[in-house]
Design a protein around this motif. Structure first.
Motif, PDB file in Angstrom:
ATOM      1  N   ALA A 274       0.844  -1.210   0.000  1.00 29.49           N
ATOM      2  CA  ALA A 274       0.000   0.000   0.000  1.00 29.49           C
ATOM      3  C   ALA A 274       0.871   1.249   0.000  1.00 29.49           C
ATOM      4  N   ASP A 301      -1.316   1.398  -3.124  1.00 31.79           N
ATOM      5  CA  ASP A 301      -2.114   2.634  -3.023  1.00 31.79           C
ATOM      6  C   ASP A 301      -1.415   3.779  -3.752  1.00 31.79           C
ATOM      7  N   THR A 313      -6.642   2.419  -4.912  1.00 33.82           N
ATOM      8  CA  THR A 313      -5.852   1.236  -4.558  1.00 33.82           C
ATOM      9  C   THR A 313      -5.963   0.206  -5.663  1.00 33.82           C
TER      10      THR A 313
END
Ligand SMILES: Cc1ncc(COP(=O)(O)O)c(C=O)c1O
Length: 476
Positions: A274, A301, A313
């Protein structure tokens, strides 16, 4: 040319008055540009207690105002200013102005990307973006599949739902979860991984934790023992979760070592990238995620380290076919097996899903890949320079050498014991964020509390961080 829209209702005619719309739009753009030009001279955050914020925004909506500027200016004034060079808090991006324009255009059209017919352009843009992202990770785009979803937490849940359906050994969708499934995590995985496991019906006892080393990286040498324990307990491991990088300290797990282990036992490797998968965009830092292309699923992300506003995302699967097994639902009013490929709602929790890709697409188109690699290099180099600065101070201590743009450190006072020292870091942070001079966060690492900065803002300079150390001393 006349641009008038008329309705038999006065309120509708007024709401679609295009002259008013244009006037308000120009005013808003002017206000935003002024905000950005002057943000360095404003407090990062004007602290308000929550009840004051609630009271200040309550309003009688039976009374209208034609005027947009007061509300917009108040909103800016009372927000946390992520564009301030003195913002170095949670991992929420400092948005590119261009990306905000894309959000504006999308919101105007409101054409979702989850149902092809509802937004062919949104779908096309999403496909172009997920393909580009997968390519950056050297994942074979001929066989890979990817979808966009609303945030890293939902991304982790989506990937683990797929892992559960693919690896359970029975049809979980039909039969439900029996008490035999487990995941392997590290003690530094983001909390959303454990939350996803709980949402999926796995209790805490089914989450097997591998310890991390002195750099807060998963100890791959201990994977075997943890796995063997899960086998003794009669569990079927549906996924091993690695961090690239971890949230607290920004530490990158050794993905190749974990992938080797997963291949030996035929286990699904999920990489939570992420925050850190964005280093793929930098020649200098991409080595940190070597092996990521071996993962079965990756979460990335763009609203963290790509200067794109929340949320966007990507959940990227090595094997596209597997991404279709996450959900198996009938809904004749919407879902159609003939359009499973083009209607991405078949593969995401969202039914209506905003166009998230446009803001990245437009930013890439206008600023090019070079902006993104410079952004990664700058923010990561800045973290290294800040760490060097901290090491030169007698009254500060670094938690670990930063690998990413996240730095954990603390202020030292010799006469304080460990409990008091922990409390001091919390008090210092509180004092500083309430002063509006700087915004930073904190974290606890093995019983010690640290101040923590994520250098998200490409406008932050080493001088600002020098000033931060002075502010901390003064506050102490
Ligand atoms: C490693 C990691 N994974 C997942 C998340 C959750 O992402 P989101 O806030 O978009 O749900 C975060 C948030 O900071 C994170 O650092």
């Amino acid at each position: 040319m006349a641009q008038k829209i008329k309705s038999e209702y006065q309120s509708i005619t007024e709401a679609y008055d295009l002259d008013q719309f244009k006037a308000r739009a120009y005013q808003v753009v002017e206000i935003l540009a002024n905000y950005l030009a002057n943000v360095e001279n404003e407090p990062v955050l004007k602290w308000q207690d929550p009840e004051v914020a609630v009271a200040s925004w309550s309003r009688d909506f039976t009374k209208t105002t034609p005027e947009i500027t007061t509300i917009v200016k108040k909103f800016i004034d009372e927000s946390n200013h992520l564009h301030s060079p003195c913002y170095a808090g949670h991992q929420v991006s400092t948005p590119l102005p261009t990306a905000a324009l894309a959000e504006f255009v999308y919101s105007f059209l409101n054409s979702p990307s989850s149902i092809y017919e509802m937004g062919p352009a949104s779908y096309g843009i999403e496909q172009a973006i997920v393909r580009w992202l997968a390519e950056q990770l050297y994942i074979n785009t001929e066989t890979a599949g990817a979808v966009l979803t609303s945030g890293g937490s939902l991304g982790n849940l989506t990937a683990l739902l797929t892992a559960r359906q693919v690896n359970a050994g029975y049809d979980v969708w039909q039969e439900g979860v029996k008490d035999d499934l487990a995941i392997i995590v590290s003690d530094q995985n983001h909390y959303s991984i454990s939350r996803a496991a709980h949402i999926m019906g796995l209790g805490s006892k089914s989450i097997y934790t591998v310890a991390t080393d002195e750099e807060f990286k998963l100890k791959s040498s201990e994977l075997e023992a943890v796995y063997q324990q899960s086998q003794k307990d009669g569990k079927k491991v549906i996924a091993v979760c690695a961090s690239a990088c971890s949230t607290s300290t920004g530490s990158y797990d050794d993905l190749n070592a974990i992938a080797d282990f997963c291949e030996t036992h035929d286990l699904w490797l999920h990489v939570d990238g992420a925050h850190g998968a964005s280093v793929a965009l930098s020649e200098k830092y991409k080595h940190l995620i070597e092996g990521i292309n071996r993962a079965d699923s990756v979460v990335w992300d763009a609203h963290k380290m790509m200067a794109i506003p929340s949320l966007i995302t990507a959940v990227i699967y090595k094997n596209r076919a597997e991404s279709y097994s996450t959900f198996s639902q009938e809904a004749s009013y919407l879902l159609d097996h003939n359009s499973i490929e083009r209607d991405t709602c078949n593969r995401t929790v969202e039914c209506t899903k905003p166009n998230m890709a446009m803001k990245l697409y437009l930013s890439l188109a206008i600023h090019g890949e070079e902006f993104f690699s410079d952004y990664i290099d700058y923010t990561h180099d800045l973290a290294t320079r800040f760490a060097e600065l901290i090491k030169r101070q007698d009254d500060f201590e670094l938690a670990i050498e930063p690998e990413s743009n996240i730095v954990c450190f603390r202020y030292l006072e010799k006469e304080l014991n460990s409990v008091e020292l922990n409390q001091l870091q919390k008090d210092l942070r509180e004092k500083i964020i309430r002063s509006g001079d700087f915004y930073l966060v904190k974290t606890d690492l093995r019983g010690k509390t640290y101040l923590r900065v994520s250098l998200m803002n490409p406008l932050t300079k080493i001088d600002h961080l020098e000033e931060l150390l002075c502010l901390i001393r003064k506050a102490a």
